[in-house]
Motif scaffolding. Structure first.
Motif, PDB file in Angstrom:
ATOM      1  N   LEU B 117       0.843  -1.189   0.000  1.00 26.91           N
ATOM      2  CA  LEU B 117       0.000   0.000   0.000  1.00 26.91           C
ATOM      3  C   LEU B 117       0.883   1.244   0.000  1.00 26.91           C
ATOM      4  O   LEU B 117       1.918   1.280   0.654  1.00 26.91           O
ATOM      5  N   ASN B 118       0.436   2.244  -0.734  1.00 26.33           N
ATOM      6  CA  ASN B 118       1.192   3.495  -0.771  1.00 26.33           C
ATOM      7  C   ASN B 118       1.047   4.217   0.573  1.00 26.33           C
ATOM      8  O   ASN B 118      -0.058   4.556   0.978  1.00 26.33           O
ATOM      9  N   PRO B 119       2.172   4.459   1.268  1.00 24.15           N
ATOM     10  CA  PRO B 119       2.077   4.999   2.633  1.00 24.15           C
ATOM     11  C   PRO B 119       1.562   6.432   2.711  1.00 24.15           C
ATOM     12  O   PRO B 119       1.103   6.839   3.770  1.00 24.15           O
ATOM     13  N   VAL B 120       1.626   7.193   1.637  1.00 27.77           N
ATOM     14  CA  VAL B 120       1.249   8.605   1.744  1.00 27.77           C
ATOM     15  C   VAL B 120      -0.111   8.918   1.135  1.00 27.77           C
ATOM     16  O   VAL B 120      -0.476  10.072   0.984  1.00 27.77           O
ATOM     17  N   ILE B 121      -0.871   7.891   0.777  1.00 27.74           N
ATOM     18  CA  ILE B 121      -2.185   8.120   0.174  1.00 27.74           C
ATOM     19  C   ILE B 121      -3.239   7.398   1.009  1.00 27.74           C
ATOM     20  O   ILE B 121      -2.998   6.300   1.521  1.00 27.74           O
ATOM     21  N   THR B 122      -4.413   8.032   1.165  1.00 30.04           N
ATOM     22  CA  THR B 122      -5.436   7.426   2.016  1.00 30.04           C
ATOM     23  C   THR B 122      -5.944   6.121   1.397  1.00 30.04           C
ATOM     24  O   THR B 122      -5.897   5.919   0.182  1.00 30.04           O
ATOM     25  N   ILE B 123      -6.448   5.266   2.277  1.00 27.09           N
ATOM     26  CA  ILE B 123      -7.049   4.011   1.839  1.00 27.09           C
ATOM     27  C   ILE B 123      -8.159   4.303   0.825  1.00 27.09           C
ATOM     28  O   ILE B 123      -8.244   3.675  -0.233  1.00 27.09           O
ATOM     29  N   GLY B 124      -8.974   5.316   1.143  1.00 22.36           N
ATOM     30  CA  GLY B 124     -10.088   5.652   0.263  1.00 22.36           C
ATOM     31  C   GLY B 124      -9.632   5.945  -1.156  1.00 22.36           C
ATOM     32  O   GLY B 124     -10.158   5.399  -2.128  1.00 22.36           O
ATOM     33  N   ARG B 125      -8.612   6.793  -1.235  1.00 20.51           N
ATOM     34  CA  ARG B 125      -8.099   7.162  -2.556  1.00 20.51           C
ATOM     35  C   ARG B 125      -7.559   5.941  -3.300  1.00 20.51           C
ATOM     36  O   ARG B 125      -7.718   5.809  -4.509  1.00 20.51           O
ATOM     37  N   PRO B 144     -18.627   6.589  -2.183  1.00 25.42           N
ATOM     38  CA  PRO B 144     -19.563   5.715  -1.455  1.00 25.42           C
ATOM     39  C   PRO B 144     -19.393   4.245  -1.831  1.00 25.42           C
ATOM     40  O   PRO B 144     -19.549   3.360  -0.974  1.00 25.42           O
ATOM     41  N   LYS B 145     -19.036   3.998  -3.075  1.00 25.07           N
ATOM     42  CA  LYS B 145     -18.805   2.600  -3.475  1.00 25.07           C
ATOM     43  C   LYS B 145     -17.597   2.020  -2.759  1.00 25.07           C
ATOM     44  O   LYS B 145     -17.568   0.835  -2.420  1.00 25.07           O
ATOM     45  N   ALA B 146     -16.600   2.879  -2.548  1.00 26.29           N
ATOM     46  CA  ALA B 146     -15.409   2.413  -1.836  1.00 26.29           C
ATOM     47  C   ALA B 146     -15.779   2.033  -0.413  1.00 26.29           C
ATOM     48  O   ALA B 146     -15.321   1.012   0.113  1.00 26.29           O
ATOM     49  N   ALA B 147     -16.633   2.837   0.206  1.00 24.44           N
ATOM     50  CA  ALA B 147     -17.068   2.520   1.569  1.00 24.44           C
ATOM     51  C   ALA B 147     -17.821   1.192   1.595  1.00 24.44           C
ATOM     52  O   ALA B 147     -17.612   0.356   2.482  1.00 24.44           O
ATOM     53  N   ARG B 161     -12.689   4.799   7.813  1.00 23.56           N
ATOM     54  CA  ARG B 161     -11.450   4.176   7.337  1.00 23.56           C
ATOM     55  C   ARG B 161     -10.972   4.757   6.015  1.00 23.56           C
ATOM     56  O   ARG B 161      -9.783   4.713   5.707  1.00 23.56           O
ATOM     57  N   LEU B 162     -11.910   5.261   5.225  1.00 25.31           N
ATOM     58  CA  LEU B 162     -11.526   5.823   3.929  1.00 25.31           C
ATOM     59  C   LEU B 162     -10.470   6.906   4.086  1.00 25.31           C
ATOM     60  O   LEU B 162      -9.587   7.063   3.254  1.00 25.31           O
ATOM     61  N   ALA B 163     -10.571   7.665   5.194  1.00 29.50           N
ATOM     62  CA  ALA B 163      -9.657   8.782   5.388  1.00 29.50           C
ATOM     63  C   ALA B 163      -8.352   8.360   6.060  1.00 29.50           C
ATOM     64  O   ALA B 163      -7.449   9.164   6.231  1.00 29.50           O
ATOM     65  N   ASN B 164      -8.266   7.078   6.433  1.00 28.63           N
ATOM     66  CA  ASN B 164      -7.055   6.604   7.112  1.00 28.63           C
ATOM     67  C   ASN B 164      -5.921   6.330   6.136  1.00 28.63           C
ATOM     68  O   ASN B 164      -6.144   6.087   4.958  1.00 28.63           O
ATOM     69  N   TYR B 165      -4.717   6.343   6.690  1.00 29.40           N
ATOM     70  CA  TYR B 165      -3.542   5.957   5.913  1.00 29.40           C
ATOM     71  C   TYR B 165      -3.172   4.523   6.293  1.00 29.40           C
ATOM     72  O   TYR B 165      -3.507   4.072   7.398  1.00 29.40           O
TER      73      TYR B 165
END
Ligand SMILES: Nc1ncnc2c1ncn2[C@@H]1O[C@H](COP(=O)(O)OP(=O)(O)O)[C@@H](O)[C@H]1O
Ligand SMILES: [Mg+2]
Lengths: 336, 338
Positions: B117-125, B144-147, B161-165
């Motif tokens: 996983l890319n450490p500097v980009i949010t899970i959501g992105r 919303p689909k990601a959620a 969680r979407l906003a988490n790294y």
């Protein structure tokens, strides 16, 4: 984020305080002390004692340091003896500052704007002839002393081929209006285009000389960092998602690769003043670096004090800016 | 639901979704002989089927999967053979055609969820970017689909969680997030390269259960890569055992475990940790290591480590004895010749 910045600001104050103590200690340990510096070596003991009392040198050290700090905080560093005789030392610094800012900003801009894309390009073609050539040139760039680069540039471009001015910041005969003290910016603000162009021409050679080392270092770090990141698992994940090359490069490779580059830029920016001392001297460019060289050589301690303290503050501020930029890019630092 | 169950009940009657034929990957290493990491591998994956690729580390599992995905390094290797997916040979597609397939038709998850996983980009992105790329959604539409996806792979409180790294999630949650990314565009084939190896044992079981549930629900075909036969036991319809870049045995999930034929498969089965074994008891791994294998050209590569070795093993390469459903590659198989 705010807490992060506040914490760093506090650390910064501590650093500057420690530096001021070192500066105080250094000034006290000057050969013969400030009294000899002011009066010269051959003086009657009576006159020395009188001056010592006037300067408060007969008081205990902590008291002296406290008074020193008070004067520093009020901006009273004394009067310049050699650089600009009779002028307040702080004013000497302030009049010289814009010249060096202009020079350093241009040099750093050149180093960053050329170094990062070239480093990225070399990494993408690692092992190719282009890559090898650029790496060798960057090695030379790091190895050649700044004053030698400056001298060569001056000799060929200014003296031999007469393409650019030999020295100074502005040609005599140009009557420019001063706004900020940054000559190029002044020319643009007042629409005195000839003055702006003339000032820029004076800047080019010193800026190039000053930029060589930061450029070479930034180039090499960018190249190495991009190579590292290209090998990372998350880049492979991005490829496995079928993302476009552009997105992979900008979002996944460059952003991560910039972290070590950022630290390097900060270090190089901090080191620019040292380079400016040499460059400004070679080009008789009246900036802080040249003032530092002169005040040191001519024992203008009032000016020297201001410059050393200012250099320390600038260095610490640059570090703070780098840390903030780092935290903006890297969430692992920001969210802890 | 009903549709893929019919597929499952008669997997062999359907056309393969992916058909790998005689895949060969050779690495040219500087100052060294060319190294055959994958040496003529063939297998089929039918729609909705789960196929295992099993073997010790270094036997060519990852290289096989990366070759199919077109993700091998651009230089220093040659790939031969075919990997026909849905009528097209993936190995001869252009890079941009392959980009259109990856993440959309074929997805992959990797071994180490943190470094993947890319450490500097949010899970959501990192979830939405796949949908933006392949489904033409805007980031806003994809969010919303990601959620929903995170919810589906069992991540609690998905919106937050979407906003988490990545560093803010646990190992198991990270692998779940990677699974969500892989499934975002409902691929028909998922390749999982040791998806549980980097995780704790209890988390491993959860992730395996999740994968099983998801492939059954969605009808996605799965290629499960692992060094642990125990992992494939409850999961795969068909198992391929790899040794030194070649498939040495293949079988259905029941046949292979009940009656392994290749001595290497027997060794792998013996090395599965048993829950009922006394604690601290030594496992019984295959003696020797992959490093001392011979090239396949003139002998059986497994011969030096094999307890069933006969004279011919060191003189000739064993041929494939079987078909594309069951078979083995051995002169002296366990249980006698077919
Ligand atoms: N990029 C590469 N260059 C050279 N050799 C490689 C490369 N990738 C893998 N190999 C070699 O290929 C063999 C198979 O590797 P791999 O497929 O990763 O094994 P595993 O079955 O553990 O996934 C190993 O011997 C490995 O050293
Ligand atoms: Mg592997």
């Amino acid at each position: 984020m705010l807490r992060f910045v506040l914490r760093r600001l506090l650390q910064m104050c501590v650093v500057v305080l420690v530096l001021s103590m070192l500066l105080f200690a250094w000034l006290r340990s000057l050969p013969g002390g400030p009294v000899s510096a002011i009066l010269g070596e051959r003086q009657t003991p009576e006159r020395r004692a009188a001056l010592e009392a006037a300067l408060g040198l007969d008081e205990p050290l902590p008291v002296q340091y406290q008074k020193f700090l008070q004067r520093v905080l009020q901006g009273e560093f004394g009067v310049s003896t050699k650089v600009l005789p009779g002028t307040d030392a702080l004013d000497v610094f302030l009049t010289r500052l814009p010249a060096t800012i202009e020079l350093a900003v241009l040099a750093l801009l050149l180093a960053v704007v050329i170094g990062i894309p070239l480093g990225y390009f070399a990494a993408r073609r690692a092992g190719s002839a282009v890559d090898t050539t650029t790496v060798i040139f960057s090695l030379i760039g790091v190895a050649v002393p700044v004053f030698f680069t400056a001298f060569l540039l001056k000799y060929f471009f200014a003296v031999e081929w007469n393409l650019l001015p030999v020295s100074g910041r502005q040609s005599t005969g140009i009557d420019a209006t001063r706004v900020t003290g940054l000559f190029v910016l002044d020319g643009i603000l007042t629409r005195e285009w000839d003055a702006a162009w003339d000032a820029l021409k004076h800047l080019i050679l010193p800026a190039l000389a000053l930029a060589t080392i930061p450029f070479a270092v930034i180039f090499r770090i960018t190249r190495a960092s991009v190579l590292d990141v290209l090998d990372e698992d998350y880049v492979r994940t991005a490829e496995a998602k079928g993302l476009s090359t552009g997105v992979i490069r900008s979002r996944h490779v460059l952003r991560n690769a910039m972290l070590p580059v950022l630290t390097t830029i900060g270090l190089q920016a901090g080191g620019l003043l040292a380079g400016a001392v040499l460059t400004e001297t070679v080009f008789s460019y009246r900036g802080v670096g040249e003032a530092l060289a002169t005040s040191f050589r001519e024992k203008d301690y009032a000016v020297l004090q201001v410059l050393i303290l200012a250099a320390a503050v600038i260095y610490v501020v640059i570090n703070l800016l780098v840390d903030i930029a780092y935290a903006v890019i890297d969430p692992r630092i920001r969210t802890r | 639901m009903t549709q893929h169950q019919t597929i499952r009940s008669s997997p062999r009657s359907t056309e393969p979704l992916l058909s790998v034929r005689d895949l060969r990957v050779t690495f040219q290493r500087r100052d060294e002989r060319a190294f055959k990491a994958v040496d003529g591998v063939s297998f089929d994956v039918r729609p909705g089927q789960t196929v295992g690729l099993v073997g010790e580390s270094g036997c060519g599992k990852s290289v096989t999967s990366l070759a199919i995905m077109g993700l091998l390094p651009k230089r220093g290797n040659t790939v031969e053979g075919e990997a026909v997916f849905d009528g097209d040979d993936l190995l001869s597609l252009s890079p941009s055609q392959m980009r259109d397939r990856r993440g959309a038709d074929i997805a992959m998850i990797f071994q180490d969820p943190l470094s993947s996983l890319n450490p500097v980009i949010t899970i959501g992105r990192q979830v939405t970017e796949v949908m933006e790329r392949h489904q033409g959604l805007s980031r806003k539409e994809a969010t919303p689909k990601a959620a929903e996806l995170l919810d589906r792979v069992g991540i609690p409180d998905p919106k937050a969680r979407l906003a988490n790294y990545p560093h803010q999630l646990s190992g198991g949650m990270r692998q779940r997030a990677l699974i969500a990314m892989a499934l975002a565009c409902s691929p028909r084939l998922l390749i999982a390269d040791e998806p549980t190896t980097a995780l704790d044992v209890t988390i491993q079981a959860q992730i395996l259960a999740l994968l099983k549930e998801l492939v059954v629900d969605t009808g996605t075909a799965l290629v499960m890569i692992t060094h642990d036969l125990g992992v494939v036991a409850g999961l795969c319809d068909e198992v391929n055992v790899l040794y030194g870049g070649k498939i040495v045995e293949r079988g259905g999930r029941h046949g292979l475990f009940r009656q392994p034929r290749h001595p290497y498969t027997v060794g792998l089965l013996d090395s599965i940790p048993r829950l009922d074994a006394p604690r601290g008891e030594k496992l019984n791994p295959v003696p020797g290591s992959v490093a001392d294998n011979l090239p396949w050209d003139s002998a059986c590569a497994f011969a030096p480590r094999c307890s069933h070795r006969v004279d011919v093993c060191t003189r000739e390469m064993p041929r494939w004895d079987g078909d594309d459903v069951v078979g083995f590659r051995c002169f002296n198989p366990v249980g006698g010749p077919r």
